[in-house]
Motif scaffolding. Sequence first.
Motif, PDB file in Angstrom:
ATOM      1  N   LEU A   1       0.818  -1.196   0.000  1.00 58.39           N
ATOM      2  CA  LEU A   1       0.000   0.000   0.000  1.00 58.39           C
ATOM      3  C   LEU A   1       0.862   1.260   0.000  1.00 58.39           C
ATOM      4  O   LEU A   1       1.988   1.261   0.503  1.00 58.39           O
ATOM      5  CB  LEU A   1      -0.923   0.015   1.219  1.00 58.39           C
ATOM      6  N   LYS A   2       0.322   2.323  -0.564  1.00 59.59           N
ATOM      7  CA  LYS A   2       1.012   3.609  -0.552  1.00 59.59           C
ATOM      8  C   LYS A   2       0.986   4.223   0.849  1.00 59.59           C
ATOM      9  O   LYS A   2       0.057   4.003   1.618  1.00 59.59           O
ATOM     10  CB  LYS A   2       0.338   4.572  -1.528  1.00 59.59           C
ATOM     11  N   GLY A   3       2.023   5.015   1.142  1.00 59.55           N
ATOM     12  CA  GLY A   3       2.009   5.819   2.355  1.00 59.55           C
ATOM     13  C   GLY A   3       2.625   5.190   3.570  1.00 59.55           C
ATOM     14  O   GLY A   3       2.481   5.732   4.662  1.00 59.55           O
ATOM     15  N   TYR A   4       3.294   4.060   3.423  1.00 53.14           N
ATOM     16  CA  TYR A   4       3.916   3.392   4.570  1.00 53.14           C
ATOM     17  C   TYR A   4       5.434   3.408   4.433  1.00 53.14           C
ATOM     18  O   TYR A   4       5.973   3.146   3.359  1.00 53.14           O
ATOM     19  CB  TYR A   4       3.448   1.942   4.679  1.00 53.14           C
ATOM     20  N   GLU A   5       6.094   3.678   5.529  1.00 49.34           N
ATOM     21  CA  GLU A   5       7.553   3.602   5.556  1.00 49.34           C
ATOM     22  C   GLU A   5       7.981   2.179   5.882  1.00 49.34           C
ATOM     23  O   GLU A   5       7.307   1.467   6.626  1.00 49.34           O
ATOM     24  CB  GLU A   5       8.103   4.567   6.608  1.00 49.34           C
ATOM     25  N   ASP A   6       9.114   1.748   5.331  1.00 50.96           N
ATOM     26  CA  ASP A   6       9.615   0.401   5.612  1.00 50.96           C
ATOM     27  C   ASP A   6      10.103   0.313   7.051  1.00 50.96           C
ATOM     28  O   ASP A   6      10.684   1.261   7.585  1.00 50.96           O
ATOM     29  CB  ASP A   6      10.743   0.037   4.652  1.00 50.96           C
ATOM     30  N   PRO A   7       9.886  -0.841   7.700  1.00 52.34           N
ATOM     31  CA  PRO A   7      10.192  -0.954   9.136  1.00 52.34           C
ATOM     32  C   PRO A   7      11.663  -1.230   9.410  1.00 52.34           C
ATOM     33  O   PRO A   7      12.339  -1.943   8.659  1.00 52.34           O
ATOM     34  CB  PRO A   7       9.330  -2.148   9.564  1.00 52.34           C
ATOM     35  N   LEU A   8      12.145  -0.670  10.489  1.00 53.32           N
ATOM     36  CA  LEU A   8      13.452  -1.052  11.024  1.00 53.32           C
ATOM     37  C   LEU A   8      13.305  -2.353  11.802  1.00 53.32           C
ATOM     38  O   LEU A   8      12.229  -2.691  12.278  1.00 53.32           O
ATOM     39  CB  LEU A   8      13.989   0.025  11.955  1.00 53.32           C
ATOM     40  N   SER A   9      14.399  -3.081  11.931  1.00 55.23           N
ATOM     41  CA  SER A   9      14.436  -4.260  12.798  1.00 55.23           C
ATOM     42  C   SER A   9      15.714  -4.219  13.616  1.00 55.23           C
ATOM     43  O   SER A   9      16.736  -3.696  13.176  1.00 55.23           O
ATOM     44  CB  SER A   9      14.361  -5.560  11.982  1.00 55.23           C
ATOM     45  N   ILE A  10      15.640  -4.758  14.831  1.00 56.49           N
ATOM     46  CA  ILE A  10      16.749  -4.716  15.778  1.00 56.49           C
ATOM     47  C   ILE A  10      17.214  -6.137  16.082  1.00 56.49           C
ATOM     48  O   ILE A  10      16.394  -7.013  16.362  1.00 56.49           O
ATOM     49  CB  ILE A  10      16.329  -4.033  17.098  1.00 56.49           C
ATOM     50  N   ASP A  11      18.512  -6.349  16.016  1.00 56.65           N
ATOM     51  CA  ASP A  11      19.103  -7.621  16.436  1.00 56.65           C
ATOM     52  C   ASP A  11      20.018  -7.349  17.613  1.00 56.65           C
ATOM     53  O   ASP A  11      20.803  -6.386  17.610  1.00 56.65           O
ATOM     54  CB  ASP A  11      19.910  -8.265  15.302  1.00 56.65           C
ATOM     55  N   PHE A  12      19.926  -8.221  18.615  1.00 63.96           N
ATOM     56  CA  PHE A  12      20.774  -8.093  19.799  1.00 63.96           C
ATOM     57  C   PHE A  12      21.819  -9.187  19.739  1.00 63.96           C
ATOM     58  O   PHE A  12      21.497 -10.364  19.882  1.00 63.96           O
ATOM     59  CB  PHE A  12      19.918  -8.204  21.064  1.00 63.96           C
ATOM     60  N   LEU A  13      23.057  -8.812  19.504  1.00 70.70           N
ATOM     61  CA  LEU A  13      24.125  -9.792  19.303  1.00 70.70           C
ATOM     62  C   LEU A  13      24.973  -9.922  20.564  1.00 70.70           C
ATOM     63  O   LEU A  13      25.130  -8.972  21.331  1.00 70.70           O
ATOM     64  CB  LEU A  13      25.007  -9.371  18.120  1.00 70.70           C
ATOM     65  N   THR A  14      25.556 -11.105  20.755  1.00 70.82           N
ATOM     66  CA  THR A  14      26.413 -11.424  21.903  1.00 70.82           C
ATOM     67  C   THR A  14      25.848 -10.901  23.216  1.00 70.82           C
ATOM     68  O   THR A  14      26.465 -10.106  23.911  1.00 70.82           O
ATOM     69  CB  THR A  14      27.849 -10.886  21.719  1.00 70.82           C
ATOM     70  N   PRO A  15      24.639 -11.330  23.579  1.00 66.79           N
ATOM     71  CA  PRO A  15      23.971 -10.750  24.759  1.00 66.79           C
ATOM     72  C   PRO A  15      24.430 -11.372  26.068  1.00 66.79           C
ATOM     73  O   PRO A  15      23.776 -12.244  26.625  1.00 66.79           O
ATOM     74  CB  PRO A  15      22.499 -11.055  24.487  1.00 66.79           C
ATOM     75  N   ILE A  16      25.547 -10.922  26.601  1.00 65.29           N
ATOM     76  CA  ILE A  16      26.056 -11.448  27.873  1.00 65.29           C
ATOM     77  C   ILE A  16      26.208 -10.292  28.844  1.00 65.29           C
ATOM     78  O   ILE A  16      26.879  -9.310  28.555  1.00 65.29           O
ATOM     79  CB  ILE A  16      27.410 -12.167  27.679  1.00 65.29           C
ATOM     80  N   GLU A  17      25.574 -10.413  29.998  1.00 68.46           N
ATOM     81  CA  GLU A  17      25.566  -9.335  30.987  1.00 68.46           C
ATOM     82  C   GLU A  17      26.981  -8.939  31.376  1.00 68.46           C
ATOM     83  O   GLU A  17      27.838  -9.774  31.643  1.00 68.46           O
ATOM     84  CB  GLU A  17      24.790  -9.780  32.230  1.00 68.46           C
ATOM     85  N   GLY A  18      27.223  -7.625  31.392  1.00 67.69           N
ATOM     86  CA  GLY A  18      28.511  -7.121  31.833  1.00 67.69           C
ATOM     87  C   GLY A  18      29.569  -7.087  30.758  1.00 67.69           C
ATOM     88  O   GLY A  18      30.652  -6.571  30.977  1.00 67.69           O
ATOM     89  N   GLU A  19      29.285  -7.637  29.568  1.00 69.29           N
ATOM     90  CA  GLU A  19      30.249  -7.621  28.484  1.00 69.29           C
ATOM     91  C   GLU A  19      29.779  -6.701  27.378  1.00 69.29           C
ATOM     92  O   GLU A  19      28.608  -6.355  27.280  1.00 69.29           O
ATOM     93  CB  GLU A  19      30.471  -9.040  27.940  1.00 69.29           C
ATOM     94  N   ASN A  20      30.699  -6.323  26.507  1.00 71.26           N
ATOM     95  CA  ASN A  20      30.346  -5.480  25.389  1.00 71.26           C
ATOM     96  C   ASN A  20      29.548  -6.286  24.383  1.00 71.26           C
ATOM     97  O   ASN A  20      29.887  -7.424  24.064  1.00 71.26           O
ATOM     98  CB  ASN A  20      31.615  -4.922  24.729  1.00 71.26           C
ATOM     99  N   CYS A  21      28.460  -5.725  23.905  1.00 70.32           N
ATOM    100  CA  CYS A  21      27.626  -6.423  22.940  1.00 70.32           C
ATOM    101  C   CYS A  21      27.368  -5.515  21.746  1.00 70.32           C
ATOM    102  O   CYS A  21      27.744  -4.342  21.745  1.00 70.32           O
ATOM    103  CB  CYS A  21      26.313  -6.866  23.576  1.00 70.32           C
ATOM    104  N   GLU A  22      26.739  -6.072  20.743  1.00 65.53           N
ATOM    105  CA  GLU A  22      26.437  -5.324  19.538  1.00 65.53           C
ATOM    106  C   GLU A  22      24.931  -5.246  19.333  1.00 65.53           C
ATOM    107  O   GLU A  22      24.240  -6.258  19.411  1.00 65.53           O
ATOM    108  CB  GLU A  22      27.082  -5.972  18.312  1.00 65.53           C
ATOM    109  N   LEU A  23      24.440  -4.063  19.070  1.00 62.50           N
ATOM    110  CA  LEU A  23      23.068  -3.856  18.655  1.00 62.50           C
ATOM    111  C   LEU A  23      23.097  -3.549  17.165  1.00 62.50           C
ATOM    112  O   LEU A  23      23.810  -2.645  16.727  1.00 62.50           O
ATOM    113  CB  LEU A  23      22.432  -2.702  19.422  1.00 62.50           C
ATOM    114  N   ARG A  24      22.320  -4.304  16.387  1.00 60.95           N
ATOM    115  CA  ARG A  24      22.333  -4.132  14.936  1.00 60.95           C
ATOM    116  C   ARG A  24      20.953  -3.676  14.469  1.00 60.95           C
ATOM    117  O   ARG A  24      19.932  -4.250  14.853  1.00 60.95           O
ATOM    118  CB  ARG A  24      22.712  -5.450  14.251  1.00 60.95           C
ATOM    119  N   VAL A  25      20.933  -2.666  13.619  1.00 62.37           N
ATOM    120  CA  VAL A  25      19.686  -2.144  13.061  1.00 62.37           C
ATOM    121  C   VAL A  25      19.731  -2.332  11.551  1.00 62.37           C
ATOM    122  O   VAL A  25      20.703  -1.948  10.891  1.00 62.37           O
ATOM    123  CB  VAL A  25      19.481  -0.661  13.414  1.00 62.37           C
TER     124      VAL A  25
END
Length: 607
Positions: free
Chosen positions: A469-493
Amino acid sequence: MLRTLNISLFLIFLISSISTGFAASSENFSVSVEEIIPISQMVTPYFDSLVESSKISVNEEPSFYGSWSPDGSRVVIDAFFNSMTGTRLYAVYVLNADGSGIRELASTPNNTKERSLSIRGVYYPFSWSQWSPDGSRIGIFANIFTVRDFYVIADPDNTLIKTAGKCNYTTVDNIRENILDLEWQTNFIWNPEDTKALIIMDKDPLNDQLYLIDRDGYVLQKLTDTSDRIETAIWSNDGKKIAYRTGQTEDEETGLWIINENGTENKRLVNGIVIDWSPDDSRVFYVDENFSLYSIKVDGTDRFKLSTEHFYKNDDVLSFSPDGKSLIFNIVKSGKVTIFLANSTGKNVQVLEEFSGRCVFKPSWSPKGDKIAYAQGTDLYTINPDGSEKNLIAPAIKDYEWHPSGDFISFTTSDSVFVASPDGSTKIQLTGDDNNYRFLNKKYLSGWSPDGSRLLISNGSTDLSIIKLKGYEDPLSIDFLTPIEGENCELRVRCMSEPVADSLLTLDEQEIGFTNNSGILNYSCPAAGRYVINASKTGYRSASKVLIVEDNSSASPETSLVTGTSSDPSSNSENEGTSGSEFQVSGFRGTAVIMFLLFFVWRRNSL
């Protein structure tokens, strides 16, 4: 002064009109098509190549089914030959909602006529494959007829992971060679928090038991060990309990049971087949051996009957209103269809509608909760929950489905796809005539993408398309990578599997940074708890994902959703650069403009 006032009042009237001009009301309801994407045509070359490499001789076109990812950015596609006389061939593909990025997840090129392995990423009669709530896994149903039914966990970003259960086979050939090592499996359902799934399985199908498996298919816990087989099970809405049904013998273990998701407090309630949980998880609904419909509290008290007989789990409807305060259910008996309305406990049952017939076509709530749709014969109607304003939407329909916003309803006739206002006063044709369109809205499936921007339709089993349909923007999606508490992780969009740079990320509404050119933000994982991550960027529909960081230093994404499901895309305050031609000043912004103009008139006159 008078001329200035007249001009100002005209501008105020104009802006007020614009502010409501695109609302999906009966008076000015408007929907238009941007493009129709021929999904089956895009997938066919890949499947043809598989057919050629498999050296299979076929004289038919492949069939296609499709299923949306939870954020609406991707589609999983089944393509298969299901020949009754020759070799059957199956493949599962994943692609973006715009038709790009086609990739094979699994296929069965070495099938033979005598031993044909079926892998279905979307639908198989009485068995449904399922995306995990965050879209990072797909539970794919597979089987060799009369030999084994089982599930395989797939990663849509990579490939097949493994068979669900105790065996760890990771290729189609290994599965086929070791098929008898697998358990018979059924009733695969992800939990609401997306951390695990329940599954019923055993080597002996007459002794099926209830298990929990993790996101990659490994067994976490065996929940039951009964002398009767487990037949069906469903999660509570909060994912903390499971209602399940044991076998059909008359011993003391037979019946409807409730168990905590950690295996504690296993309690038999009554002899019956579970239908659903109440929205607040305080009750379960079930049918007894006479197919009478009941409601009972989870502690076994306050049991009462909603209907005397003739409620069939696979054919009839029990559906709660979007606000969780009411429910509808139907009964077909003696050539008469009755649709009932009750409160969420099942009490205060009233007849909503009654008519002659031997079947009823899926009565369903509008996502707004203000209308109920149903088909009387082949005629589509809507009615208010209080029984007023019954309206004929369209005669001689074949299928229907509400738009996720509830602003309009879609339906198919013998040759086209239409949308209509909820009262049926306005109808708009989306496709040409002379086609055999159907929606893919079986159990666990929906024709509409979650954000309502696209509609997945089939024209027979060999033609699958997406209406955008006309008039809609394409959606973003989020991935949560290497999810370990207290460590550096990556958020991907990403958007349509492509990285999105300069996307703003927030954690519980606190800004944590912007993504780089690869769509990545490096971030230190927070302490144990529950958080909401939001991604936004001008020109895209924003997305949110609930993140659960557990005490055992592990984390998992719970839910992924596209924010804003209004059928009017420009009503979303975060949308800038809407692709439709309409302009809208809505809500507070429209009022602010009007107040500014009034101030301008007053100020000019006071000078």
